[in-house]
Motif scaffolding. Sequence first.
Motif, PDB file in Angstrom:
ATOM      1  N   ALA A 238      37.716 -31.421   8.801  1.00 57.84           N
ATOM      2  CA  ALA A 238      36.875 -31.518   7.611  1.00 57.84           C
ATOM      3  C   ALA A 238      35.890 -32.650   7.856  1.00 57.84           C
ATOM      4  N   LEU A 239      34.735 -32.559   7.209  1.00 53.93           N
ATOM      5  CA  LEU A 239      33.658 -33.513   7.431  1.00 53.93           C
ATOM      6  C   LEU A 239      33.493 -34.440   6.228  1.00 53.93           C
ATOM      7  N   ILE A 240      33.309 -35.724   6.520  1.00 51.04           N
ATOM      8  CA  ILE A 240      32.848 -36.672   5.514  1.00 51.04           C
ATOM      9  C   ILE A 240      31.378 -36.913   5.850  1.00 51.04           C
ATOM     10  N   GLY A 241      30.527 -36.099   5.277  1.00 46.54           N
ATOM     11  CA  GLY A 241      29.131 -36.010   5.677  1.00 46.54           C
ATOM     12  C   GLY A 241      28.808 -34.546   5.942  1.00 46.54           C
ATOM     13  N   ARG A 242      27.547 -34.263   6.304  1.00 42.09           N
ATOM     14  CA  ARG A 242      27.131 -32.866   6.459  1.00 42.09           C
ATOM     15  C   ARG A 242      26.245 -32.667   7.679  1.00 42.09           C
ATOM     16  N   THR A 243      26.393 -31.499   8.286  1.00 42.18           N
ATOM     17  CA  THR A 243      25.437 -31.040   9.282  1.00 42.18           C
ATOM     18  C   THR A 243      24.404 -30.174   8.557  1.00 42.18           C
ATOM     19  N   GLU A 244      23.578 -29.466   9.324  1.00 41.93           N
ATOM     20  CA  GLU A 244      22.625 -28.541   8.715  1.00 41.93           C
ATOM     21  C   GLU A 244      23.301 -27.240   8.283  1.00 41.93           C
ATOM     22  N   ASP A 245      24.556 -27.036   8.693  1.00 41.57           N
ATOM     23  CA  ASP A 245      25.310 -25.825   8.369  1.00 41.57           C
ATOM     24  C   ASP A 245      26.178 -26.091   7.143  1.00 41.57           C
ATOM     25  N   ASP A 246      25.750 -25.599   6.000  1.00 40.52           N
ATOM     26  CA  ASP A 246      26.490 -25.838   4.761  1.00 40.52           C
ATOM     27  C   ASP A 246      27.732 -24.962   4.622  1.00 40.52           C
ATOM     28  N   ASP A 247      28.006 -24.100   5.612  1.00 38.68           N
ATOM     29  CA  ASP A 247      29.208 -23.274   5.554  1.00 38.68           C
ATOM     30  C   ASP A 247      30.450 -24.019   6.016  1.00 38.68           C
ATOM     31  N   LEU A 248      30.279 -25.178   6.628  1.00 41.16           N
ATOM     32  CA  LEU A 248      31.419 -25.954   7.097  1.00 41.16           C
ATOM     33  C   LEU A 248      32.058 -26.720   5.935  1.00 41.16           C
ATOM     34  N   PRO A 249      33.356 -27.047   6.038  1.00 42.67           N
ATOM     35  CA  PRO A 249      34.011 -27.820   4.965  1.00 42.67           C
ATOM     36  C   PRO A 249      33.553 -29.269   4.983  1.00 42.67           C
ATOM     37  N   TYR A 250      33.082 -29.773   3.850  1.00 38.81           N
ATOM     38  CA  TYR A 250      32.605 -31.152   3.811  1.00 38.81           C
ATOM     39  C   TYR A 250      32.789 -31.754   2.428  1.00 38.81           C
ATOM     40  N   VAL A 251      32.824 -33.085   2.411  1.00 37.99           N
ATOM     41  CA  VAL A 251      32.630 -33.881   1.193  1.00 37.99           C
ATOM     42  C   VAL A 251      31.573 -34.910   1.552  1.00 37.99           C
ATOM     43  N   ASP A 252      30.736 -35.273   0.585  1.00 36.03           N
ATOM     44  CA  ASP A 252      29.643 -36.192   0.915  1.00 36.03           C
ATOM     45  C   ASP A 252      29.105 -36.828  -0.359  1.00 36.03           C
ATOM     46  N   ILE A 253      28.410 -37.944  -0.178  1.00 36.99           N
ATOM     47  CA  ILE A 253      27.653 -38.535  -1.268  1.00 36.99           C
ATOM     48  C   ILE A 253      26.453 -37.650  -1.573  1.00 36.99           C
ATOM     49  N   ASP A 254      26.170 -37.448  -2.839  1.00 33.33           N
ATOM     50  CA  ASP A 254      24.971 -36.722  -3.246  1.00 33.33           C
ATOM     51  C   ASP A 254      23.799 -37.705  -3.198  1.00 33.33           C
ATOM     52  N   PHE A 255      23.192 -37.798  -2.027  1.00 29.88           N
ATOM     53  CA  PHE A 255      22.128 -38.780  -1.841  1.00 29.88           C
ATOM     54  C   PHE A 255      20.875 -38.427  -2.641  1.00 29.88           C
ATOM     55  N   ALA A 256      20.591 -37.140  -2.804  1.00 28.02           N
ATOM     56  CA  ALA A 256      19.402 -36.747  -3.561  1.00 28.02           C
ATOM     57  C   ALA A 256      19.480 -37.261  -4.996  1.00 28.02           C
ATOM     58  N   THR A 257      20.599 -36.989  -5.664  1.00 33.48           N
ATOM     59  CA  THR A 257      20.771 -37.459  -7.041  1.00 33.48           C
ATOM     60  C   THR A 257      20.806 -38.987  -7.097  1.00 33.48           C
ATOM     61  N   THR A 258      21.500 -39.596  -6.154  1.00 33.30           N
ATOM     62  CA  THR A 258      21.639 -41.058  -6.148  1.00 33.30           C
ATOM     63  C   THR A 258      20.285 -41.751  -6.031  1.00 33.30           C
ATOM     64  N   ILE A 259      19.459 -41.336  -5.092  1.00 32.16           N
ATOM     65  CA  ILE A 259      18.171 -41.998  -4.876  1.00 32.16           C
ATOM     66  C   ILE A 259      17.235 -41.733  -6.046  1.00 32.16           C
ATOM     67  N   HIS A 260      17.242 -40.516  -6.577  1.00 31.63           N
ATOM     68  CA  HIS A 260      16.404 -40.228  -7.744  1.00 31.63           C
ATOM     69  C   HIS A 260      16.804 -41.098  -8.934  1.00 31.63           C
ATOM     70  N   GLN A 261      18.103 -41.273  -9.156  1.00 30.15           N
ATOM     71  CA  GLN A 261      18.544 -42.102 -10.271  1.00 30.15           C
ATOM     72  C   GLN A 261      18.164 -43.572 -10.059  1.00 30.15           C
ATOM     73  N   ALA A 262      18.238 -44.028  -8.817  1.00 30.93           N
ATOM     74  CA  ALA A 262      17.849 -45.407  -8.527  1.00 30.93           C
ATOM     75  C   ALA A 262      16.368 -45.622  -8.809  1.00 30.93           C
ATOM     76  N   VAL A 263      15.532 -44.696  -8.358  1.00 30.67           N
ATOM     77  CA  VAL A 263      14.086 -44.814  -8.593  1.00 30.67           C
ATOM     78  C   VAL A 263      13.779 -44.718 -10.088  1.00 30.67           C
ATOM     79  N   GLU A 264      14.459 -43.829 -10.791  1.00 28.26           N
ATOM     80  CA  GLU A 264      14.221 -43.702 -12.236  1.00 28.26           C
ATOM     81  C   GLU A 264      14.626 -44.980 -12.970  1.00 28.26           C
ATOM     82  N   HIS A 265      15.691 -45.616 -12.510  1.00 26.04           N
ATOM     83  CA  HIS A 265      16.100 -46.883 -13.129  1.00 26.04           C
ATOM     84  C   HIS A 265      15.007 -47.940 -12.953  1.00 26.04           C
ATOM     85  N   LEU A 266      14.424 -47.984 -11.781  1.00 23.28           N
ATOM     86  CA  LEU A 266      13.345 -48.935 -11.522  1.00 23.28           C
ATOM     87  C   LEU A 266      12.099 -48.583 -12.334  1.00 23.28           C
TER      88      LEU A 266
END
Length: 335
Positions: free
Chosen positions: A141-169
């Motif tokens: 299992a992956l902690i992180g992601r490749t370009e293949d989203d069919d593999l089993p993974y868990v990861d930080i949602d960086f898109a949501t995280t960075i957008h929320q950080a910028v919106e806070h600023l």
Amino acid sequence: MVTMRDVAERANVSIATVSFVINGTKRVAPETRARIEAAIQELNYRRNVVARALASSRTRILALLHPDLESKPNATVIQFVMGAAHGARERGYDLVLWPVNDDEQMSHLLAGGLVDGVLLMEVQIRDARVARLLASRVPFALIGRTEDDDLPYVDIDFATTIHQAVEHLRGHGHERVALVAQQTDATTEPGRIMRVESAYLDAIAPLGHPPAVIRVESTSAGGRAAARRLYDDFPEVTAVVLVNEGAAAGLAKGTRALGRQVPGDLSIISAATTRELGEMIEPSLTVMAAPAAELGRMAADALIDRLEGTEEAPPRVLIPCALVPGESVGPPPVR
């Protein structure tokens, strides 16, 4: 040598029941489990891992592969590792850390039958280690992601995280926001760095200003270098999203050394990091706290479910970081 039979006799149960408790393979009544655990402690019983492996063709050992464990790991990495270790232990497995930096080390691990499964960290977009795991048929299992989203993974949602950080600023009035990321070897760059930079570009696009991306080493010196770059090359920037845990203290210190105030002249959010790091820096940093322990535990659970045949579907889990306000964000300076 104390045997499983000795434990069974002390607890007045069958050897099979002792095995269920030791290996976590079947539910045992709480009062029975308590007697067995007390007998194990009284007799100082230790499992014979080799004998267990020979008997079952399984070692109940998981390997966590991380290429940077030979260097000093940061606090977030430690939380990922501890979360996975606790999750494995609760399911009757042991977790070993395996620094993998070359193909020979990978081959030794996969060919030796030393582990039942693998957790892989610092995953690259195109990761040769994933190809090796697929070819070996060792469950992983992956902690992180490749370009293949069919593999089993868990990861930080960086898109949501960075957008929320910028919106806070932006909510504090900032329009010129920079990104300070981690400098890495281009041939082994983790996918998280690409995703962070892509999310940053998307988040600042509505502001209508050119991006300001600075990559530095994950050290205090790297943070001070980022402070100098911001001062010299991007004087119009009033806020920073930092995704480089090791550079956090250096960025704050370097900014002050240049005669600038945090947050009076420069506001800082440190993303994908720990709450504790923010509290250790002066002024205390506003952070986007990484769900590292939770993701580590989920990855271990996903791998064990696969090993035990209880997996319903490969996990594809994204969890954003949580905003923890500190004292490093304020309104932009009046020009």
